[in-house]
Structures are given as structure tokens and as C-alpha cells.
Design a protein around this motif. Structure first.
Motif, PDB file in Angstrom:
ATOM      1  N   ASP A 280       3.703 -16.139  -3.929  1.00 22.94           N
ATOM      2  CA  ASP A 280       3.588 -16.201  -5.358  1.00 22.94           C
ATOM      3  C   ASP A 280       3.709 -14.251  -5.258  1.00 22.94           C
ATOM      4  O   ASP A 280       2.415 -14.018  -4.651  1.00 22.94           O
ATOM      5  CB  ASP A 280       2.497 -16.793  -5.113  1.00 22.94           C
ATOM      6  CG  ASP A 280       2.714 -18.398  -5.193  1.00 22.94           C
ATOM      7  OD1 ASP A 280       3.086 -19.184  -5.419  1.00 22.94           O
ATOM      8  OD2 ASP A 280       1.544 -18.801  -4.870  1.00 22.94           O
ATOM      9  N   TYR A 281       4.604 -14.448  -6.449  1.00 27.64           N
ATOM     10  CA  TYR A 281       4.658 -12.586  -6.351  1.00 27.64           C
ATOM     11  C   TYR A 281       4.504 -12.520  -8.249  1.00 27.64           C
ATOM     12  O   TYR A 281       4.689 -13.239  -8.954  1.00 27.64           O
ATOM     13  CB  TYR A 281       6.107 -12.974  -5.638  1.00 27.64           C
ATOM     14  CG  TYR A 281       6.369 -11.153  -6.394  1.00 27.64           C
ATOM     15  CD1 TYR A 281       6.564  -9.861  -5.276  1.00 27.64           C
ATOM     16  CD2 TYR A 281       7.312 -10.674  -6.633  1.00 27.64           C
ATOM     17  CE1 TYR A 281       6.700  -8.700  -5.608  1.00 27.64           C
ATOM     18  CE2 TYR A 281       8.389  -9.632  -7.641  1.00 27.64           C
ATOM     19  CZ  TYR A 281       7.509  -8.477  -6.957  1.00 27.64           C
ATOM     20  OH  TYR A 281       7.864  -7.342  -6.236  1.00 27.64           O
ATOM     21  N   ARG A 282       3.877 -11.213  -8.095  1.00 21.64           N
ATOM     22  CA  ARG A 282       4.163 -10.693  -9.562  1.00 21.64           C
ATOM     23  C   ARG A 282       4.496  -9.121  -8.955  1.00 21.64           C
ATOM     24  O   ARG A 282       4.048  -9.218  -8.327  1.00 21.64           O
ATOM     25  CB  ARG A 282       2.760 -10.959 -10.520  1.00 21.64           C
ATOM     26  CG  ARG A 282       1.620 -10.730  -9.766  1.00 21.64           C
ATOM     27  CD  ARG A 282       0.826 -11.034 -10.850  1.00 21.64           C
ATOM     28  NE  ARG A 282       0.913  -9.904 -12.364  1.00 21.64           N
ATOM     29  CZ  ARG A 282       0.043  -9.907 -13.104  1.00 21.64           C
ATOM     30  NH1 ARG A 282      -0.928 -10.935 -13.619  1.00 21.64           N
ATOM     31  NH2 ARG A 282       0.357  -9.031 -14.026  1.00 21.64           N
ATOM     32  N   ASP A 283       4.913  -8.349 -10.151  1.00 21.32           N
ATOM     33  CA  ASP A 283       4.462  -6.201 -10.041  1.00 21.32           C
ATOM     34  C   ASP A 283       4.750  -6.014 -11.129  1.00 21.32           C
ATOM     35  O   ASP A 283       5.165  -6.504 -12.619  1.00 21.32           O
ATOM     36  CB  ASP A 283       5.446  -6.034  -8.690  1.00 21.32           C
ATOM     37  CG  ASP A 283       7.330  -6.295  -9.905  1.00 21.32           C
ATOM     38  OD1 ASP A 283       7.497  -6.057 -10.677  1.00 21.32           O
ATOM     39  OD2 ASP A 283       8.138  -6.589  -8.836  1.00 21.32           O
ATOM     40  N   GLU A 284       4.257  -4.926 -11.382  1.00 17.21           N
ATOM     41  CA  GLU A 284       4.937  -3.572 -12.262  1.00 17.21           C
ATOM     42  C   GLU A 284       4.919  -2.685 -11.599  1.00 17.21           C
ATOM     43  O   GLU A 284       4.460  -1.962 -11.276  1.00 17.21           O
ATOM     44  CB  GLU A 284       3.623  -4.003 -13.891  1.00 17.21           C
ATOM     45  CG  GLU A 284       2.553  -2.831 -12.842  1.00 17.21           C
ATOM     46  CD  GLU A 284       0.744  -3.066 -13.659  1.00 17.21           C
ATOM     47  OE1 GLU A 284       1.133  -3.992 -14.910  1.00 17.21           O
ATOM     48  OE2 GLU A 284       0.378  -3.021 -13.722  1.00 17.21           O
ATOM     49  N   THR A 285       5.617  -1.619 -12.444  1.00 16.05           N
ATOM     50  CA  THR A 285       6.356  -0.389 -12.527  1.00 16.05           C
ATOM     51  C   THR A 285       5.960   0.610 -13.032  1.00 16.05           C
ATOM     52  O   THR A 285       5.619  -0.024 -14.915  1.00 16.05           O
ATOM     53  CB  THR A 285       7.516   0.085 -12.302  1.00 16.05           C
ATOM     54  OG1 THR A 285       8.133  -1.725 -10.790  1.00 16.05           O
ATOM     55  CG2 THR A 285       7.969   1.609 -11.597  1.00 16.05           C
TER      56      THR A 285
ATOM     57  N   LYS B 258      10.920  10.048  -9.121  1.00 12.64           N
ATOM     58  CA  LYS B 258      11.107   9.679 -10.564  1.00 12.64           C
ATOM     59  C   LYS B 258       9.826   9.115 -10.769  1.00 12.64           C
ATOM     60  O   LYS B 258       9.859   8.832 -12.115  1.00 12.64           O
ATOM     61  CB  LYS B 258      11.529   8.119 -10.463  1.00 12.64           C
ATOM     62  CG  LYS B 258      13.317   7.667  -9.518  1.00 12.64           C
ATOM     63  CD  LYS B 258      14.217   6.339 -10.241  1.00 12.64           C
ATOM     64  CE  LYS B 258      15.220   7.196  -9.524  1.00 12.64           C
ATOM     65  NZ  LYS B 258      15.652   4.994  -9.706  1.00 12.64           N
ATOM     66  N   GLY B 259       8.994   9.681 -10.328  1.00  7.78           N
ATOM     67  CA  GLY B 259       7.382   9.604 -10.434  1.00  7.78           C
ATOM     68  C   GLY B 259       7.040   8.438 -11.007  1.00  7.78           C
ATOM     69  O   GLY B 259       6.057   8.359 -11.875  1.00  7.78           O
ATOM     70  N   LEU B 260       7.748   7.539 -10.269  1.00  9.31           N
ATOM     71  CA  LEU B 260       7.081   5.855 -10.300  1.00  9.31           C
ATOM     72  C   LEU B 260       5.847   5.163  -9.280  1.00  9.31           C
ATOM     73  O   LEU B 260       6.429   6.254  -8.471  1.00  9.31           O
ATOM     74  CB  LEU B 260       8.333   4.807 -10.925  1.00  9.31           C
ATOM     75  CG  LEU B 260       9.050   5.567 -12.162  1.00  9.31           C
ATOM     76  CD1 LEU B 260      10.693   5.177 -11.314  1.00  9.31           C
ATOM     77  CD2 LEU B 260       8.575   5.206 -12.948  1.00  9.31           C
ATOM     78  N   THR B 261       5.318   4.835  -9.915  1.00 10.41           N
ATOM     79  CA  THR B 261       4.889   3.588  -8.924  1.00 10.41           C
ATOM     80  C   THR B 261       5.026   2.107  -8.685  1.00 10.41           C
ATOM     81  O   THR B 261       3.941   1.453  -9.981  1.00 10.41           O
ATOM     82  CB  THR B 261       2.976   4.204  -9.049  1.00 10.41           C
ATOM     83  OG1 THR B 261       3.101   5.956  -8.973  1.00 10.41           O
ATOM     84  CG2 THR B 261       2.058   3.408  -7.800  1.00 10.41           C
ATOM     85  N   GLN B 262       4.385   1.422  -7.595  1.00 12.77           N
ATOM     86  CA  GLN B 262       4.961  -0.199  -7.092  1.00 12.77           C
ATOM     87  C   GLN B 262       3.556  -0.259  -7.485  1.00 12.77           C
ATOM     88  O   GLN B 262       3.104  -0.322  -6.634  1.00 12.77           O
ATOM     89  CB  GLN B 262       5.712  -0.494  -6.843  1.00 12.77           C
ATOM     90  CG  GLN B 262       6.941   0.284  -7.180  1.00 12.77           C
ATOM     91  CD  GLN B 262       7.939  -1.013  -6.469  1.00 12.77           C
ATOM     92  OE1 GLN B 262       7.765  -1.553  -6.073  1.00 12.77           O
ATOM     93  NE2 GLN B 262       9.119   0.296  -6.404  1.00 12.77           N
TER      94      GLN B 262
ATOM     95  N   ILE C 113       0.593  -1.569  -0.171  1.00 12.70           N
ATOM     96  CA  ILE C 113      -0.269  -0.002  -0.455  1.00 12.70           C
ATOM     97  C   ILE C 113       0.374   1.527   0.317  1.00 12.70           C
ATOM     98  O   ILE C 113       0.251   2.227  -0.881  1.00 12.70           O
ATOM     99  CB  ILE C 113      -0.745  -0.118   1.542  1.00 12.70           C
ATOM    100  CG1 ILE C 113      -1.795  -1.453   0.793  1.00 12.70           C
ATOM    101  CG2 ILE C 113      -1.447   1.698   1.023  1.00 12.70           C
ATOM    102  CD1 ILE C 113      -3.011  -1.405   2.442  1.00 12.70           C
ATOM    103  N   VAL C 114       2.631   0.991   0.716  1.00  5.61           N
ATOM    104  CA  VAL C 114       2.629   2.536   1.043  1.00  5.61           C
ATOM    105  C   VAL C 114       3.649   2.398  -0.521  1.00  5.61           C
ATOM    106  O   VAL C 114       3.601   3.814  -0.831  1.00  5.61           O
ATOM    107  CB  VAL C 114       3.916   2.831   2.168  1.00  5.61           C
ATOM    108  CG1 VAL C 114       5.192   3.570   2.385  1.00  5.61           C
ATOM    109  CG2 VAL C 114       3.356   2.522   3.505  1.00  5.61           C
ATOM    110  N   LEU C 115       3.743   1.139  -0.698  1.00  6.00           N
ATOM    111  CA  LEU C 115       4.736   1.998  -2.385  1.00  6.00           C
ATOM    112  C   LEU C 115       4.372   1.959  -3.595  1.00  6.00           C
ATOM    113  O   LEU C 115       4.744   2.715  -4.600  1.00  6.00           O
ATOM    114  CB  LEU C 115       5.214   0.293  -2.651  1.00  6.00           C
ATOM    115  CG  LEU C 115       7.249   0.101  -1.588  1.00  6.00           C
ATOM    116  CD1 LEU C 115       7.164  -1.090  -1.737  1.00  6.00           C
ATOM    117  CD2 LEU C 115       8.133   0.924  -1.839  1.00  6.00           C
ATOM    118  N   ARG C 116       2.294   2.210  -3.683  1.00  3.92           N
ATOM    119  CA  ARG C 116       1.913   2.141  -4.494  1.00  3.92           C
ATOM    120  C   ARG C 116       1.105   3.849  -4.098  1.00  3.92           C
ATOM    121  O   ARG C 116       0.251   4.815  -4.474  1.00  3.92           O
ATOM    122  CB  ARG C 116       0.325   1.499  -4.683  1.00  3.92           C
ATOM    123  CG  ARG C 116      -0.396   0.976  -3.789  1.00  3.92           C
ATOM    124  CD  ARG C 116      -1.450   0.330  -4.142  1.00  3.92           C
ATOM    125  NE  ARG C 116      -2.703   0.128  -3.717  1.00  3.92           N
ATOM    126  CZ  ARG C 116      -2.765  -0.689  -2.843  1.00  3.92           C
ATOM    127  NH1 ARG C 116      -2.116  -1.271  -3.049  1.00  3.92           N
ATOM    128  NH2 ARG C 116      -4.001  -0.652  -1.728  1.00  3.92           N
TER     129      ARG C 116
END
Length: 713
Positions: free
Chosen positions: A671-676, A641-645, A607-610
Motif C-alpha cells: 500500500d503506497y503513497r508519496d509526495e515530493t 534539485k532541492g527536493l525531498t521525498q 529515511i534516506v530519501l527524505r
């Protein structure tokens, strides 16, 4: 054969063709050579009263009676009998080992062959009847002689086959029946007799297969024929499951066998097949749609791999078993054994822990050794009771796990598997090859820590601790009797009763467990040797200067899926909740509570990283200051950098490694997946779904448990 021109049959024309009959007057009439005249006459009357009733013509039966009377006349005449006995003695001296015979006129041939058959000489009777039906002496078509010879050939063939079967000459018996059936088919005679011959051949099929396959391995031609017959027999039944037998009466079944009889037969026949022959057979049957053969192929590959020190075959067995769905069979312990043989201890432990069998879990809990020792015990017993028996060229007593892991080929293969998995999952030197964190900031290191701690601890120590060897126990498959379980103090055998019907063919019983005793240095097992500790926490049991923090995936909130193995009942205390009070206050938290805390950490961190909250607000109830600062810095870098995970994941498995009043070590599969994404919502990087192994350390504070550190496995 010594021939006696016998004046007893002098009523026949001198010019008639003579037939040699391999029998003397005593055997023809059915009396002993020492029989008195009164006995001879009584036997004659009995033979006349009990003539064959299989359908011979009246003419042949009259000729039979005539021959019996002539023999009785000779044997009741003292002078003629004396001359006959003297002739027999002379022939036995001149032709030792040969049989004295009689010369008959050809028009008495059928009656003579009938008496030869009645004298328990069916082989000779069949061969002579078959020869008499061949040109140039073949009888006229449709004549009574032709009919009698054909009937006699059929009856003699069946009796001769029965004699060979009693002497375990099954292939010879089948050949006789086949010849008799072909003879009747060529003549177009006696359809009922043909059906009986065909039924006899069908019932003989399992014995023929046994005869051919039990021969020496050097007799390749006979063994190939036996294998072809076995596969054809199984296919006619509709596979090992017998799917083609539904609704059929027993007499109509192939070889007259119902499913129960076939299972017993197949258990017997397996012992004469090599492991490679069974692998090939099961693969072909599996291709034809047999589910039982699919499972047996797995067992045969495991046996071949272990006995021949070929780990690639064990890997093939594991791959095949993972792809199977067998109703009623818990495959997790079996997969765990295969994982162990391939050096993957962590995966093996997870397999056993996720097994739904409560008896197995109770046994593992009661085991006097550590987890690895209990897995080795189970695997050793599984190999000895369920995998290795049942093959002609495999020694089921040679179960040496130490020799298996000491083998160079096994070591090389296990190391190659480990390198492949490390390449596929992540690098311990950094996650950049997998693009989990292209900026090098996730996973986050502890403050003032750039390197992981030195690994501590051994894989399994120098040796396993000694333990009392338990008696054999276990259970039997549904079709077999259940052996009694002898009692043993402090260790009860699991009743692994969730079985699949296919495994009766495999071995008859499955393993319970047998302890591994003595020194056992395992080489090449892939098990986490590091014991991660915390920096600067004197309240913990075993602090060190620093700890590795290379991989802690952030995950989105998923449903918590606890997989307790032997945990106590959950206490009535609050559990971590991302939406409520997440503090874990229980002094002795259950596995479910611990897993919920980890899930809360990952959910709140995601939640924090997004960008949906601050690190202090979200993480302070469940993590210590060092980890909160790391997440805060990570979010600051992304913002600059203007990014969100955006991350999606869930804890698939968790277990407790160690537990003290102030410190708990956990290991989890995530079990993991992500996108930036950038400021306009475009995806700039993505990590494909994968499973990560992470070790977590929890510390006890005044108000509850908090996450202190994490490290990759």
C-alpha cells in the motif's frame, strides 16, 4: 346425470319445485349395491345416531333422517328395489359415463345436500349450496334455511379443498376456499367458519406457490402469479430471515411455518425458479433490507455468469460480495474463486492465503498439485456443490473450467479487466503515467541494466499433474445434517465450519474440494510469468544476465502484519529492525522474518530519501551494493534539485514464491503513497494511495540474507 323420479319421496307435494341430486339411494344411505336388507337397516340406525353436529337446525336434521328412512324402505322392499336396480341398469346403458340421480322437492334440498356432502361429494355439495343462496331461489334473510345452506357451503368448501390438496391441485383448492370465504363475507354469516377458511388458505399458500412455479415455463401468467405470491409471502415473514416472526406462536405464523420449515420449503421451491428469476427476486428482497438475499444474489449472479458464459455477471457478483459484511462467514475463499474465474490468479491466491480458516490452509498445504491447481480444484467443487445447483435452467454437472477460459467472450472480458487494472495501477513500460516518479529515477534500475529480463516460465505449464480424485466431502450448513468425511491418504478435506446462516437457503452445503485432473490449458489468466533473477550472482540458483527493476515503492515504517499460510514457527534469532540490528541471520527464515526484512528495506530507504541518513549507513545490513548505489544516486539527484521525498506505505501481503539455501523469491502487495516537496516545504508532486505488486529476490551472504533485486509484477 340420469334422473330417477323416485316414488320413495312421494310424500312431498306434487306442485313443489324439484331439485336434481347427483346421488342414488345406495350412496345416499352409504351401503353397497349388493347389501342385504339386514345390513341396510343396521346402516340406517348408525346414520340416524350419528347426525352432523356442526350446528345445523333441528328442522334440517329431521328432514335428513326422513330421507334416510325413505331410502332404507325402498332398499329393504324386494319388489321396489328390483324395479329401482333395473332402472339404474337402463340408465347406464342409455347414458354411459353419467351418474344416476334423484329428484327431490325443494323443501328437502338442504337435507339432500347434507347427505350429498356426507357421501364424500363435497365439490357438488358446495356448488349446489352456493347456487341455492343466489337469487332468485335465495332463502329469506335470517331464515334457518339460509343459515343451514351457508354452513353447508363452508363445510363443503373446506372438504373439497382438502380433496384437491390430496391430488396436488393446490390452486384449485385455494380457489374453493376463497369462494367459500367470499360467500360468507357477503352474507355476513358464520365468522368462526370464515376464520377457519382464512387459516386454511394461509396454510395452503406454500403449496399454491409450488403448484404455480412448477408448471411449464411457457405458462408465463401462472409463473408470474406464483412469483408475486412468493415475494409477498417472504415479505410477510419479514424477509428470508423471518424477522417479523419473533415472539409469535406457530398458529399465528404465515402458513403456520416456523423458520426451520420455511428454510426447507425455500430449498425446495428454488429448484423451480430460473437463475434470472432468482437474481431479480433476491435483488428486490435485498432492496427491502434482507441480508440473506444479498448473499443469495451473489450466488445467483455467479451461477448466471458461469452457466451463460457472461463474465460481467461474475464481476457483478464479486463487487457485491466485497461490499457485504456477513457475520460468521469467511468470504475470502469465495472471493478467491470469483477472482480465479475472472483470470486474476494473484488476487485469488491472496484471498485464500488471508483466510483465517486453519482447516483450509491445511488442505491447501496437503494438496498434491501446485497452488494454481489447488485453487482450480476448490473453484470447481465450489461451483458444483454450492453455486450451480438449485436453478431450473442451470446444469449443475456442466463444470468445465477449460471451456470457460476458452470462451471468446470470457477471454475478451478478462483482457479488458487486465488493461483497466494496468491503466489504474501502473505501466510496465514506466511509471510516469501514474506520476510515481516524475523524474524517471524511481523505481531504480540495476547497474548497467536498462531493460527487464525476458519472461520465463509458463502460467501453469501445459497441464496439471495427475492426482487421485478424492471422494466427496465437506460439511453441512447448521440446519442440515453433517455428512461423514471419508478418509484419503495424504489429503484431508477442510472442515469449513465458519458459515453464515443465509447460505442454508443457497444450497444446503459448501465445497470442500475436488481435484482437477488431466490437461487444462487456461487462457487469459493474469498471473506473473516472469521469474526475476539477479545479475552477476553466481551463488544463486538460476542467475541471468540482467533483471527488471521497474517498481519498488519506498514506504514508511508501518506495523509488520505477517500473513503466514503454512510457515514454520519463527526461530529464536534476531529479526530486521530499522532501529536496531536488521541483519536476518536465520538459515531458514520464517515468513514473518522475511516480511520484516522487506519492511526494513523500505523503511530505511524512505529515511534516506527524505534526507535523514546516508545510504551506506542505513542500507548496508539489508541490501547488496548495487541497490545501495542506486539509492545513493537517487538522493543525490533530489539534493541537487532541492527536493525531498516523503513516502507512506505498508506491506499488505507477502508470500514466498520459491526458496533454496542461497536464494528466496518473494511477492508482496504494498500500500503506497508519496509526495515530493521543495526546499520551502511546498508540495510539487503527489501520488495518490494505491496498491503495488512487487517481486523481491533475496541472496544469502556469509553473515545473513540481503535484498539483491526487485521487479514489478
Amino acid at each position: 346425470m340420469g334422473k330417477i323420479p323416485d316414488t320413495a319421496y312421494s310424500l312431498q307435494p306434487i306442485a313443489a319445485m324439484l331439485v336434481d341430486l347427483p346421488i342414488d339411494h345406495f350412496r345416499l344411505l352409504g351401503v353397497s349395491p349388493t347389501a342385504e336388507p339386514e345390513t341396510v337397516l343396521r346402516t340406517l340406525q348408525l346414520r340416524l345416531d350419528r347426525c352432523p353436529d356442526q350446528g345445523f337446525t333441528h328442522e334440517s336434521l329431521n328432514q335428513r333422517a326422513e330421507l334416510l328412512r325413505l331410502s332404507a324402505d325402498l332398499l329393504t322392499d324386494a319388489e321396489r328395489r328390483g324395479q329401482y336396480e333395473a332402472t339404474l341398469l337402463e340408465l347406464s346403458r342409455e347414458h354411459p359415463g353419467e351418474t344416476a340421480g334423484l329428484e327431490l322437492s325443494s323443501n328437502l334440498e338442504v337435507a339432500g345436500l347434507m347427505l350429498l356432502w356426507e357421501a364424500h361429494a363435497p365439490h357438488e355439495a358446495f356448488q349446489m349450496a352456493r347456487q341455492a343462496l343466489q337469487p332468485p331461489q335465495a332463502p329469506a334473510l335470517g331464515s334457518g334455511r339460509e343459515s343451514d345452506l351457508a354452513l353447508l357451503a363452508a363445510l363443503a368448501a373446506r372438504d373439497a379443498a382438502a380433496q384437491d390438496q390430496e391430488q396436488r391441485r393446490y390452486e384449485s383448492a385455494a380457489n374453493l376456499l376463497q369462494e367459500g370465504m367470499q360467500l360468507l363475507q357477503r352474507m355476513g354469516k358464520l365468522p368462526e367458519q370464515r376464520q377457519m377458511l382464512e387459516a386454511d388458505i394461509s396454510r395452503l399458500l406454500p403449496f399454491r406457490i409450488l403448484d404455480l412455479l412448477s408448471r411449464d415455463l411457457a405458462e408465463q401468467s401462472a409463473r408470474r402469479e406464483g412469483l408475486v405470491m412468493l415475494e409477498s409471502f417472504i415479505s410477510d415473514r419479514g424477509g428470508l430471515e423471518g424477522s417479523a416472526l419473533e415472539g409469535r406462536e406457530t398458529p399465528d405464523l404465515p402458513a403456520g411455518m416456523d423458520q426451520g420449515a420455511f428454510e426447507l420449503f425455500f430449498q425446495q421451491i428454488r429448484r423451480f425458479l430460473t437463475v434470472q428469476e432468482q437474481v431479480d427476486l433476491y435483488r428486490r428482497l435485498q432492496a427491502a433490507g434482507s441480508a440473506d438475499a444479498s448473499f443469495l444474489a451473489v450466488m445467483a449472479l455467479a451461477a448466471a455468469g458461469f452457466s451463460q458464459r457472461k463474465p460481467e455477471r461474475v464481476q457483478d457478483a464479486r463487487t457485491r460480495l466485497e461490499a457485504l459484511t456477513l457475520e460468521g462467514l469467511d468470504t475470502e475463499p469465495l472471493l478467491g474463486c470469483l477472482d480465479l474465474l475472472l483470470g486474476d490468479v494473484d488476487r485469488a491466491e491472496r484471498r485464500f492465503a488471508t483466510s483465517p480458516d486453519p482447516a483450509l490452509k491445511s488442505w491447501l498445504t496437503a494438496h498434491p498439485g501446485d497452488v494454481l491447481a489447488s485453487l482450480c480444484d476448490y473453484c470447481r467443487a465450489w461451483l458444483g456443490r454450492d453455486v450451480l445447483p438449485g436453478y431450473r435452467d442451470v446444469d449443475s454437472e456442466a463444470i468445465d473450467l477449460e471451456a470457460w477460459f476458452a470462451d471468446r467472450d470470457v477471454q475478451a472480458y478478462v483482457e479488458r479487466l487486465e488493461r483497466q487494472e494496468q491503466t489504474r495501477d501502473w505501466s510496465l513500460d514506466g511509471l510516469s503515467p501514474l506520476k510515481v516518479d516524475p523524474d524517471g529515477t524511481l523505481p531504480l534500475p540495476l547497474p548497467d541494466s536498462d531493460a527487464p529480463a525476458d519472461p520465463s516460465g509458463d502460467l501453469c505449464g501445459d497441464s496439471f499433474s495427475d492426482a487421485e480424485t478424492p471422494p466427496e466431502g465437506g460439511f453441512a450448513w447448521p440446519s442440515l445434517p453433517r455428512p461423514s468425511l471419508p478418509s484419503m491418504p495424504q489429503l484431508q478435506w477442510p472442515d469449513l465450519s465458519q458459515t453464515h446462516r443465509s447460505t442454508w437457503i443457497g444450497s444446503g452445503v459448501i465445497v470442500a474440494a475436488v481435484l482437477v485432473i488431466g490437461a487444462f490449458s487456461v487462457v487469459g489468466l493474469r498471473r506473473e510469468a516472469r521469474q526475476p533473477q539477479l545479475a552477476g550472482e553466481t551463488s544463486l540458483d538460476a542467475p541471468v544476465d540482467q533483471m527488471a527493476t521497474d517498481a519498488d515503492p519506498v514506504v514508511s515504517a508501518q506495523e509488520v502484519k505477517p500473513v503466514p499460510m503454512d510457515s514454520p514457527e519463527p526461530e529464536s534469532v534476531s529479526q530486521p529492525d530499522p532501529q536496531g540490528d536488521p541483519v536476518l541471520r536465520a538459515d531458514q527464515p520464517s515468513d514473518a522474518q522475511l516480511e520484516a526484512l522487506l519492511q526494513a528495506w523500505l523503511d530505511r530507504k524512505a529515511i534516506v530519501l527524505r534526507g535523514d541518513g546516508t545510504a551506506d549507513e542505513r542500507l548496508k545490513p539489508i541490501a547488496r551494493v548495487g541497490l545501495i548505489n542506486q539509492v545513493r544516486r537517487q538522493r543525490s539527484i533530489d539534493q541537487s534539485k532541492g527536493l525531498t521525498q516523503n513516502v507512506e506505505a505498508s506491506i499488505d501481503f507477502m508470500r514466498v514464491i520459491s526458496r533454496t539455501p542461497q536464494r528466496i523469491e518473494l511477492r508482496a502487495d504494498v500500500d503506497y503513497r508519496d509526495e515530493t516537496v521543495n526546499a520551502v516545504g511546498a508540495v510539487v508532486d503527489r501520488t495518490s494511495p494505491r496498491s503495488l505488486k512487487v517481486t523481491y529476490i533475496l541472496g544469502k551472504d556469509a553473515d545473513g540474507w540481503r535484498l539483491q533485486a526487485f521487479s514489478p509484477v
